[in-house]
Design a protein around this motif. Sequence first.
Motif, mmCIF file in Angstrom:
data_model
loop_
_atom_site.group_PDB
_atom_site.id
_atom_site.type_symbol
_atom_site.label_atom_id
_atom_site.label_comp_id
_atom_site.label_asym_id
_atom_site.label_seq_id
_atom_site.Cartn_x
_atom_site.Cartn_y
_atom_site.Cartn_z
ATOM 1 N N GLY A 259 0.805 -1.210 0.000
ATOM 2 C CA GLY A 259 0.000 0.000 0.000
ATOM 3 C C GLY A 259 0.843 1.267 0.000
ATOM 4 O O GLY A 259 2.022 1.260 0.370
ATOM 5 N N ASN A 260 0.223 2.373 -0.457
ATOM 6 C CA ASN A 260 0.872 3.680 -0.568
ATOM 7 C C ASN A 260 1.904 3.664 -1.704
ATOM 8 O O ASN A 260 2.173 2.624 -2.311
ATOM 9 N N THR A 340 -4.442 4.397 -2.851
ATOM 10 C CA THR A 340 -3.362 3.984 -1.940
ATOM 11 C C THR A 340 -3.220 2.465 -1.838
ATOM 12 O O THR A 340 -2.188 1.972 -1.397
ATOM 13 N N ALA A 341 -4.250 1.723 -2.233
ATOM 14 C CA ALA A 341 -4.235 0.257 -2.105
ATOM 15 C C ALA A 341 -3.786 -0.403 -3.406
ATOM 16 O O ALA A 341 -4.106 0.067 -4.498
ATOM 17 N N TYR A 342 -3.065 -1.493 -3.257
ATOM 18 C CA TYR A 342 -2.550 -2.213 -4.424
ATOM 19 C C TYR A 342 -3.676 -2.712 -5.308
ATOM 20 O O TYR A 342 -3.561 -2.742 -6.531
ATOM 21 N N SER A 503 2.450 -1.819 7.253
ATOM 22 C CA SER A 503 1.635 -3.017 7.016
ATOM 23 C C SER A 503 2.165 -4.175 7.849
ATOM 24 O O SER A 503 3.368 -4.422 7.906
#
Length: 689
Positions: A259-260, A340-342, A503
């Motif tokens: 993420g990010n 922001t999320a994969y 994470s």
Amino acid sequence: MVEEEAKSLPMELSEKEGVENNGFVQNEAFDDKETDTSSQEEIPKICAVDVDPVATEEMPLKPYAGMPKEVLLKFSSQARYRVTREILFWLIIAAAVALVCTTIAIIALSPKCLDWWQASPIYQIYPRSFKDSDMDGNGDLKGIQEKLDHITYLNIKTIWLTSFFKSPLKDLGYGAEDFYDIDPIFGSMSDFENLITAIHDRGLKVIMDLIPNHTSDKHRWFQLSRNRTGKYTDYYIWHDCLQAAGLVTPPNNWVSVFGNSSWQFDDVRKQCYFHQFGKEQPDLNFRNLAVQQEIHDIIKFWLGKGIDGFSFNAVKFLLEATHLRDEPHVNKSDNPETITAYSQLYHDYTTTQVGMHDIVRSFRQTMNQFSREPGRYRFMGTNGDEKEDIEATMVYYGTTFIQEADFPLNFNLINMKSLSGHSISEAVNLWMKNMPAGKWPNWAVGSPNAARISSRIGKEYVNVMNMLLLTLPGTPVTYYGEEIGMENIASENVSEEHVISGSVVTLPEKSPMQWDGKDNAGFTEGNSSWLPVHSDYRSVNVETQMTWSNSTLNLYRELILLRNNELPIHRGWMCYVWNDSNVFVYVRELDGLDRAFMMVLNFGQESTIDLKAVVPNLPSEAVIRLSTNFSNAGKAVHTKLIKTEMGEGLVLEYKTANPVHTMEAFKGNCFVAEKACYSSAFNLLFVNC
């Protein structure tokens, strides 16, 4: 009177010595006396013997032991001896030719022997959680060596070690600080060499993890690269970032798996570096040939140490597009500022780029340099993590002419969203129908990155999942502890040191191996372990289950023995014959063998099925060879009425002259990887059925 004396010629013989001339050895004493004219010794007395000359002429000459060459040749040229000799000679030649031809025919007709990575299940070990030998609470290499007897007890021949490179351990060892060294928490290089020797002394094989995509940010290469030192300047992926009002704007919208943004600004180089995973794991630049060579040198180093193979992880991330365009949104209405999320992006430019498979194939070529010695083939597996893209996964097998992985790791049975007879059938069928012809399948029901079977789908399904794993065609992979039905520990045991880029790295499935009912489950003799053991360790442990006949451990062992000893399960056909919401049923058969096995596995609720109606030529009765309930083994069941409880599994054995794979109705449901046929007359396998 004179005429009579003339007819009877005297033969003079020496009475003094009784010397006899046998035609081979000259009697020197006799000759000396005969030729010594000056001798004053008394002349021996002479006696006369009458010999009939006619009788001597008519006496036939016969072969005798020790005959001289001249006599031997007289006999050898006679027809009766010459013909016999020639007959024997040509018989020997004909027998030799027949033997050579038979040998060639057997070799030509025999199927390829299964290699070591095909013949045995693979046992995956997370070293930090297997066995602690020095009481520091962390599993280590010496601990693995102490417990090798457990591997042989399971009848397993191949061990898979997850990463043990020197690493900050912030990411549990997945970002190496030094690819040529062992992390001190696991021991020393000497400990590793001793472990390899002990493994090979037991006739076992060992493979190891290698993640070539990235390193730790503590790696020497990264430190040199951030300082723009020589050839290391471009060892990683650097790019200018826009800076305004103290904020860093990355080059594009690429997002890391955790993420990010996947770009991180470096205060030393004043540029952003790219990372597909945590910011502590910068991606190597595989478009730099020097980086590729570094990985080849690492492969050679560990193969030289005695490693029998590698599992290359995260290989789909090796290359990124050079144009740095934004990746497309899954939901086009999403605000770009909120991505922001994969899962919010299609990763068209950061995974499986053109040229990636060429790099992976080059790894295979390097490993082949170490596979030339007979019996020392080096295995190569890949984890592309393609998840639902089955076609992309199958590319890792390579082609008929270009070898790549021996197999890409198969997580279909782990990634199922729900459990039922239908879902199991779909997961198995998805792999088998898409696998290229002539390739070898593999299966896993647990891994270091997935919840354990007991926690993922329930304790009642542990045994039937192991039965599925060990009776499917291909290579089964068992994650340590699944052979005794270990569960995840509570998630609140996750500590701060195992958080990467905000994470949490999963830990519950990495709890210490439960060896016995003593403190810390026999994992360590220290006061504590790096993670707490599960509270059920007093009943769920190796020592206890070894003594319990109906245990998960003993069923696991019996299933491996069945797999090893029965050709239909070892390398025969597999045909699905039935699946519904509760059960999945399939058979294992071998051409030429009249014995077959049918697996009836329950992944739902109590069920009763009429298999005689499903397979008309099925015998009316079958014998339970193995059951998740040991007390049922050896019992006969009627195939018209087979009842299974929730989570129950049956291995039925029966005889048939009409195997399922020859039936037209099941043609599309049958698969075989390494085809072989059995000849009962010669008790051997051959190819052409």
